[in-house]
Design a protein around this motif. Structure first.
Motif, PDB file in Angstrom:
ATOM      1  N   LEU A 188      -9.622   6.558  10.920  1.00  8.21           N
ATOM      2  CA  LEU A 188      -8.774   6.591   9.665  1.00  8.21           C
ATOM      3  C   LEU A 188      -8.805   7.803   8.999  1.00  8.21           C
ATOM      4  O   LEU A 188      -7.840   8.199   8.833  1.00  8.21           O
ATOM      5  N   ASP A 189      -9.579   8.568   8.700  1.00  2.96           N
ATOM      6  CA  ASP A 189     -10.031   9.935   7.950  1.00  2.96           C
ATOM      7  C   ASP A 189      -9.668  10.824   8.948  1.00  2.96           C
ATOM      8  O   ASP A 189      -9.141  11.286   8.500  1.00  2.96           O
ATOM      9  N   ASP A 190      -9.518  10.533  10.028  1.00  2.00           N
ATOM     10  CA  ASP A 190      -9.396  11.809  10.785  1.00  2.00           C
ATOM     11  C   ASP A 190      -7.743  12.167  10.907  1.00  2.00           C
ATOM     12  O   ASP A 190      -7.305  12.862  11.267  1.00  2.00           O
ATOM     13  N   GLN A 191      -7.357  10.250  10.870  1.00  2.00           N
ATOM     14  CA  GLN A 191      -5.512  10.416  11.240  1.00  2.00           C
ATOM     15  C   GLN A 191      -5.649  11.479   9.680  1.00  2.00           C
ATOM     16  O   GLN A 191      -4.336  12.243   9.196  1.00  2.00           O
ATOM     17  N   LEU A 192      -5.743  11.049   8.786  1.00  2.00           N
ATOM     18  CA  LEU A 192      -5.481  10.895   7.207  1.00  2.00           C
ATOM     19  C   LEU A 192      -5.637  13.785   6.796  1.00  2.00           C
ATOM     20  O   LEU A 192      -4.963  14.104   6.451  1.00  2.00           O
ATOM     21  N   ASP A 193      -6.455  13.825   7.805  1.00  2.00           N
ATOM     22  CA  ASP A 193      -7.169  14.961   7.952  1.00  2.00           C
ATOM     23  C   ASP A 193      -5.711  15.635   8.689  1.00  2.00           C
ATOM     24  O   ASP A 193      -5.173  16.877   8.092  1.00  2.00           O
ATOM     25  N   ARG A 194      -4.936  15.043   9.494  1.00  2.00           N
ATOM     26  CA  ARG A 194      -4.291  15.466  10.465  1.00  2.00           C
ATOM     27  C   ARG A 194      -2.763  15.785  10.037  1.00  2.00           C
ATOM     28  O   ARG A 194      -2.094  16.867   9.725  1.00  2.00           O
ATOM     29  N   ALA A 195      -2.627  14.690   8.827  1.00  2.00           N
ATOM     30  CA  ALA A 195      -1.736  14.588   7.882  1.00  2.00           C
ATOM     31  C   ALA A 195      -1.562  15.216   6.772  1.00  2.00           C
ATOM     32  O   ALA A 195      -0.295  16.496   6.541  1.00  2.00           O
ATOM     33  N   GLU A 196      -2.477  15.835   6.779  1.00  2.00           N
ATOM     34  CA  GLU A 196      -2.694  16.799   5.299  1.00  2.00           C
ATOM     35  C   GLU A 196      -2.855  17.911   5.393  1.00  2.00           C
ATOM     36  O   GLU A 196      -2.217  18.912   5.030  1.00  2.00           O
ATOM     37  N   ASP A 197      -3.375  18.447   6.850  1.00  2.00           N
ATOM     38  CA  ASP A 197      -2.911  20.007   7.445  1.00  2.00           C
ATOM     39  C   ASP A 197      -1.584  19.980   7.441  1.00  2.00           C
ATOM     40  O   ASP A 197      -1.415  21.199   7.332  1.00  2.00           O
ATOM     41  N   VAL A 218      -2.227   3.984   8.396  1.00  2.00           N
ATOM     42  CA  VAL A 218      -3.575   3.995   7.411  1.00  2.00           C
ATOM     43  C   VAL A 218      -3.692   3.031   6.436  1.00  2.00           C
ATOM     44  O   VAL A 218      -5.115   2.277   6.855  1.00  2.00           O
ATOM     45  N   ARG A 219      -2.003   3.437   5.807  1.00  2.00           N
ATOM     46  CA  ARG A 219      -2.835   2.276   4.424  1.00  2.00           C
ATOM     47  C   ARG A 219      -2.449   1.263   4.851  1.00  2.00           C
ATOM     48  O   ARG A 219      -3.590  -0.324   3.692  1.00  2.00           O
ATOM     49  N   ALA A 262     -20.319   0.207   1.624  1.00  2.00           N
ATOM     50  CA  ALA A 262     -18.690   0.509   3.086  1.00  2.00           C
ATOM     51  C   ALA A 262     -18.038   0.011   2.193  1.00  2.00           C
ATOM     52  O   ALA A 262     -15.949   0.762   2.340  1.00  2.00           O
ATOM     53  N   LEU A 263     -17.738  -0.567   1.055  1.00  2.00           N
ATOM     54  CA  LEU A 263     -16.366  -1.036  -0.001  1.00  2.00           C
ATOM     55  C   LEU A 263     -16.449   0.341  -0.639  1.00  2.00           C
ATOM     56  O   LEU A 263     -14.961   0.905  -0.682  1.00  2.00           O
ATOM     57  N   ASP A 264     -17.376   0.849  -1.016  1.00  2.00           N
ATOM     58  CA  ASP A 264     -16.774   2.679  -1.749  1.00  2.00           C
ATOM     59  C   ASP A 264     -16.476   3.379  -0.824  1.00  2.00           C
ATOM     60  O   ASP A 264     -15.262   4.504  -1.320  1.00  2.00           O
ATOM     61  N   ASP A 265     -16.505   3.665   0.218  1.00  2.00           N
ATOM     62  CA  ASP A 265     -16.382   4.608   1.566  1.00  2.00           C
ATOM     63  C   ASP A 265     -14.978   4.014   2.135  1.00  2.00           C
ATOM     64  O   ASP A 265     -13.732   4.541   1.791  1.00  2.00           O
ATOM     65  N   LEU A 266     -14.745   2.766   1.847  1.00  2.00           N
ATOM     66  CA  LEU A 266     -12.881   2.379   1.702  1.00  2.00           C
ATOM     67  C   LEU A 266     -11.773   1.947   0.486  1.00  2.00           C
ATOM     68  O   LEU A 266     -10.801   2.921   0.589  1.00  2.00           O
ATOM     69  N   GLN A 270      -8.726   4.661   0.733  1.00  2.00           N
ATOM     70  CA  GLN A 270      -7.492   4.572   0.604  1.00  2.00           C
ATOM     71  C   GLN A 270      -6.609   5.021  -0.967  1.00  2.00           C
ATOM     72  O   GLN A 270      -5.710   6.102  -0.927  1.00  2.00           O
ATOM     73  N   ASP A 271      -7.409   5.962  -1.535  1.00  2.00           N
ATOM     74  CA  ASP A 271      -7.300   6.840  -2.564  1.00  2.00           C
ATOM     75  C   ASP A 271      -7.044   7.978  -2.015  1.00  2.00           C
ATOM     76  O   ASP A 271      -5.560   8.461  -2.823  1.00  2.00           O
ATOM     77  N   ARG A 272      -7.603   8.532  -1.316  1.00  2.00           N
ATOM     78  CA  ARG A 272      -6.941   9.698  -0.530  1.00  2.00           C
ATOM     79  C   ARG A 272      -5.394   9.586  -0.186  1.00  2.00           C
ATOM     80  O   ARG A 272      -5.142  10.113  -0.034  1.00  2.00           O
ATOM     81  N   ALA A 273      -5.376   7.939   1.270  1.00  2.00           N
ATOM     82  CA  ALA A 273      -4.308   8.446   1.111  1.00  2.00           C
ATOM     83  C   ALA A 273      -3.784   7.357   0.863  1.00  2.00           C
ATOM     84  O   ALA A 273      -1.429   8.317   0.581  1.00  2.00           O
ATOM     85  N   ARG A 274      -3.503   7.377  -0.538  1.00  2.00           N
ATOM     86  CA  ARG A 274      -2.196   7.133  -1.773  1.00  2.00           C
ATOM     87  C   ARG A 274      -2.235   8.507  -2.363  1.00  2.00           C
ATOM     88  O   ARG A 274      -0.427   8.862  -2.529  1.00  2.00           O
ATOM     89  N   SER A 275      -2.820   9.670  -1.997  1.00  2.00           N
ATOM     90  CA  SER A 275      -2.519  10.776  -2.928  1.00  2.00           C
ATOM     91  C   SER A 275      -2.234  11.493  -1.691  1.00  2.00           C
ATOM     92  O   SER A 275      -0.678  12.061  -1.930  1.00  2.00           O
ATOM     93  N   LEU A 276      -2.320  11.663  -0.208  1.00  2.00           N
ATOM     94  CA  LEU A 276      -1.375  11.224   0.336  1.00  2.00           C
ATOM     95  C   LEU A 276      -0.061  10.995   0.688  1.00  2.00           C
ATOM     96  O   LEU A 276       1.023  12.012   0.932  1.00  2.00           O
ATOM     97  N   GLN A 277       0.267  10.502  -0.041  1.00  2.00           N
ATOM     98  CA  GLN A 277       1.877   9.624   0.418  1.00  2.00           C
ATOM     99  C   GLN A 277       2.799   9.765  -0.523  1.00  2.00           C
ATOM    100  O   GLN A 277       3.450  10.272  -1.002  1.00  2.00           O
ATOM    101  N   ASP A 278       1.443   9.744  -2.272  1.00  2.00           N
ATOM    102  CA  ASP A 278       2.098  10.553  -3.053  1.00  2.00           C
ATOM    103  C   ASP A 278       2.967  12.408  -2.565  1.00  2.00           C
ATOM    104  O   ASP A 278       4.240  12.547  -3.288  1.00  2.00           O
ATOM    105  N   GLU A 279       2.218  12.891  -2.076  1.00  2.00           N
ATOM    106  CA  GLU A 279       2.541  14.056  -1.886  1.00  2.00           C
ATOM    107  C   GLU A 279       4.089  14.347  -0.835  1.00  2.00           C
ATOM    108  O   GLU A 279       4.736  15.428  -1.023  1.00  2.00           O
ATOM    109  N   LEU A 280       3.828  13.247   0.026  1.00  2.00           N
ATOM    110  CA  LEU A 280       4.564  12.610   1.207  1.00  2.00           C
ATOM    111  C   LEU A 280       6.023  12.714   0.611  1.00  2.00           C
ATOM    112  O   LEU A 280       7.506  13.252   0.460  1.00  2.00           O
TER     113      LEU A 280
END
Length: 352
Positions: A188-197, A218-219, A262-266, A270-280
């Motif tokens: 999922l993080d790789d997908q967020l990397d592509r979205a961020e690029d 991802v979300r 594992a929960l901390d990583d998750l 989610q915080d990164r996905a929300r940030s990218l969603q706000d940017e989008l």
């Protein structure tokens, strides 16, 4: 005589096994530093009925693992009739619900924990539940669907990697579950990397609608995983949970750390996905505003010309420029001059 586990026990990494009439998939006796031994059905029945092993397995530093499939009513009925287990433990072992639980009664630790099923693709991987009853010398596990995490642990035992206690085995299964979660997080993080690029290299050809769909996937997946992982972390952190001393370190302390990590990583994902969603969302709003701006400017510039054409289009007498051959040219020049004047006025007032 007991036979070695390598002769007839299941060998599929997906925790398949040969399903027998009573639902018993495998029964092995483990001693640290020695090869696991397959236990005959008579030995399994003796241990479950009496609560003690026969003489050839008693008074050793080993422990047994009985694994059952409860998809059939017959196997559930047999487990519910085991006299050596408390009634509440038997109910948990045969429960078909997917609720997560961890509890203890006297010297028995029991509960239901999550694991991924044996689907082949990462996107379609679902979460199942396996149940267990844990005693110092015995681990009983039940499931309805094949659990790859248990299969991984089983094959590690066959290779000689035998935990010192059955509580350590449950912890190892949870560790495998957490590792699978982290692999999902990495994907999922790789997908967020592509979205961020794409968002950082935004141009007019960027398909923001497709980016929105990618972030939505991802979300949604991270939310599904959080719904599974959060209850596990909560039960291990429950201060009212009292486990026997022999299971406290191997099961609660170790498992709590890996599940919480594992929960901390998750949560970070989610915080990164929300940030990218706000940017989008901001980029989409900016693109919409830019298009509305172009439309507004065009409408404003054409407004005077529309007035002129409307004025000259009136069928009234005494309209100037009706005589002569240059009336249309003069009217066109007048429209252009008024549009230019409007544009200069907007620039002077900084509205453009």
């Amino acid at each position: 005589m007991a036979r070695t586990a390598s002769s007839t026990l299941p060998d599929t990494i997906s925790e398949g096994g040969t399903l027998l009439r009573d639902g018993l998939i495998w029964a092995i006796f483990c001693r640290p530093g020695q090869e696991p031994v397959e236990m005959d059905r008579e030995v399994v029945s003796h241990r479950l009925m009496t609560g003690a092993f026969p003489p050839e397995f008693a008074n050793t530093d080993g422990w047994a693992w009985f694994h059952f499939d409860i998809v059939h009513t017959l196997s559930r009925t047999q487990i519910e009739s085991i006299p050596s287990l408390p009634e509440e433990v038997r109910q948990v072992l045969t429960n078909l619900e997917r609720s997560i639980r961890l509890d203890s009664e006297e010297e028995t630790v029991f509960g239901a924990l999550p694991a991924f099923d044996d689907t082949t693709t990462d996107d379609d991987r679902n979460v199942s539940t396996w149940r267990f009853a844990l005693q110092p010398d015995l681990l009983i596990t039940t499931r309805r669907h094949p659990i790859p995490a248990l299969g991984v642990v089983f094959h590690e035992i066959r290779r000689g990697l035998i935990p010192r206690s059955p509580a350590k085995l449950v912890d190892r299964a949870l560790l495998e579950f957490a590792d699978t979660l982290r692999r999902d997080f990495a994907r999922l993080d790789d997908q967020l990397d592509r979205a961020e690029d794409v968002l950082l290299m935004l141009d007019r050809d960027t398909d923001l609608g497709r980016m929105s769909g990618l972030l939505g996937l991802v979300r949604r997946r991270s939310t599904e995983l959080r719904r599974v992982l959060a209850p596990v972390d909560r039960i291990f952190r429950d201060e009212e949970l009292e486990l026997p001393e022999w299971a406290e370190d191997d099961l609660r302390d170790r498992s709590q750390r890996q599940v919480h990590a594992a929960l901390d990583d998750l949560l970070a994902l989610q915080d990164r996905a929300r940030s990218l969603q706000d940017e989008l969302t901001s980029n989409q709003a900016e693109e919409t505003n830019h298009r509305l701006y172009i439309v507004s400017v065009g409408t404003t510039l054409m407004l005077p010309a529309t007035f002129v054409t409307g004025f000259f289009g009136m069928n009234t007498g005494g309209m100037f420029l009706t005589d002569g051959s240059w009336g249309t040219v003069v009217a066109g020049v007048l429209c252009f001059a008024i549009m230019l004047g409007t544009w200069l006025l907007l620039k002077f007032t900084r509205l453009l």
